[in-house]
Design a protein around this motif. Structure first.
Motif, short mmCIF file in Angstrom:
data_model
loop_
_atom_site.label_atom_id
_atom_site.label_comp_id
_atom_site.label_asym_id
_atom_site.label_seq_id
_atom_site.Cartn_x
_atom_site.Cartn_y
_atom_site.Cartn_z
N GLU A 172 11.65 71.34 30.73
CA GLU A 172 11.57 72.51 29.85
C GLU A 172 12.92 73.18 29.71
OE1 GLU A 172 9.72 76.99 29.91
OE2 GLU A 172 8.62 75.43 30.96
N TYR A 173 13.63 73.36 30.83
CA TYR A 173 14.93 74.01 30.76
C TYR A 173 15.98 73.12 30.09
CZ TYR A 173 13.23 77.91 33.45
OH TYR A 173 12.53 79.02 33.84
N ASP A 174 15.87 71.81 30.24
CA ASP A 174 16.77 70.91 29.54
C ASP A 174 16.57 71.02 28.03
OD1 ASP A 174 17.86 70.07 31.90
OD2 ASP A 174 16.85 68.11 31.92
N GLN A 175 15.33 71.10 27.59
CA GLN A 175 15.06 71.27 26.16
C GLN A 175 15.61 72.60 25.66
OE1 GLN A 175 10.84 70.80 25.81
NE2 GLN A 175 10.93 68.56 25.88
N SER A 176 15.46 73.64 26.47
CA SER A 176 15.99 74.95 26.11
C SER A 176 17.52 74.90 26.03
CB SER A 176 15.55 75.98 27.14
OG SER A 176 16.15 77.23 26.88
N LEU A 177 18.14 74.18 26.95
CA LEU A 177 19.60 74.05 26.95
C LEU A 177 20.08 73.33 25.70
CD1 LEU A 177 22.26 74.48 28.47
CD2 LEU A 177 21.80 72.33 29.67
N VAL A 178 19.40 72.26 25.31
CA VAL A 178 19.77 71.52 24.11
C VAL A 178 19.64 72.42 22.87
CG1 VAL A 178 19.12 69.61 22.59
CG2 VAL A 178 19.28 69.25 25.05
N PHE A 179 18.57 73.21 22.81
CA PHE A 179 18.39 74.14 21.70
C PHE A 179 19.52 75.17 21.67
CE2 PHE A 179 16.73 78.22 20.16
CZ PHE A 179 16.42 77.86 18.86
N GLN A 180 19.90 75.70 22.84
CA GLN A 180 20.97 76.68 22.89
C GLN A 180 22.31 76.07 22.49
OE1 GLN A 180 20.85 78.27 26.83
NE2 GLN A 180 19.07 79.55 26.43
N ILE A 181 22.53 74.81 22.84
CA ILE A 181 23.76 74.13 22.43
C ILE A 181 23.82 74.01 20.91
CG2 ILE A 181 24.97 71.90 22.44
CD1 ILE A 181 24.08 71.60 25.36
N ASP A 182 22.71 73.60 20.31
CA ASP A 182 22.66 73.49 18.85
C ASP A 182 22.96 74.84 18.19
OD1 ASP A 182 22.07 70.81 18.99
OD2 ASP A 182 19.91 71.09 18.70
#
Length: 86
Positions: free
Chosen positions: A13-23
Motif C-alpha cells: 500500500e505504501y509503495d503504491q502511495s509512493l509511486v503516486f506521490q512521485i508521479d
C-alpha cells in the motif's frame, strides 16, 4: 490467514502511495519549470520562482531516490524514467 482473512500488506500500500506521490511531484516539477520559463521575462520576483522550481525538483528527487532504495515496483511513466540521470 487468520479466520479466513488475508493479511493486509502495508508495504504494498505504501509503495503504491509512493509511486503516486512521485508521479504528482514530477508533474509539479514540470509545471514549475514551465512557469519559470514563462515568467522570467515578466516583472515578477525571479528568485521566488527559481526557489519554487528548485523545491519541486528536490521533492521529486527525494521521492524517486526513496523508491529506488525500497526497490518499489510500479507504473513509472516515460517522462519519469528519462529523468533517472539526475
Amino acid at each position: 490467514m487468520i479466520f479466513g482473512k488475508k493479511k493486509y500488506n502495508l508495504r504494498r500500500e505504501y509503495d503504491q502511495s509512493l509511486v503516486f506521490q512521485i508521479d504528482k511531484a514530477k508533474i509539479d516539477w514540470d509545471t514549475a519549470q514551465n512557469s519559470e520559463e514563462a515568467l522570467l521575462d515578466g516583472q515578477v520576483n525571479v528568485r521566488l520562482i527559481q526557489a519554487q522550481t528548485a523545491l519541486a525538483k528536490a521533492k521529486f528527487n527525494y521521492l524517486y531516490r526513496e523508491a529506488r532504495r525500497r526497490k518499489t515496483v510500479g507504473h513509472m511513466q516515460t517522462h519519469v524514467l528519462k529523468s533517472d540521470r539526475l
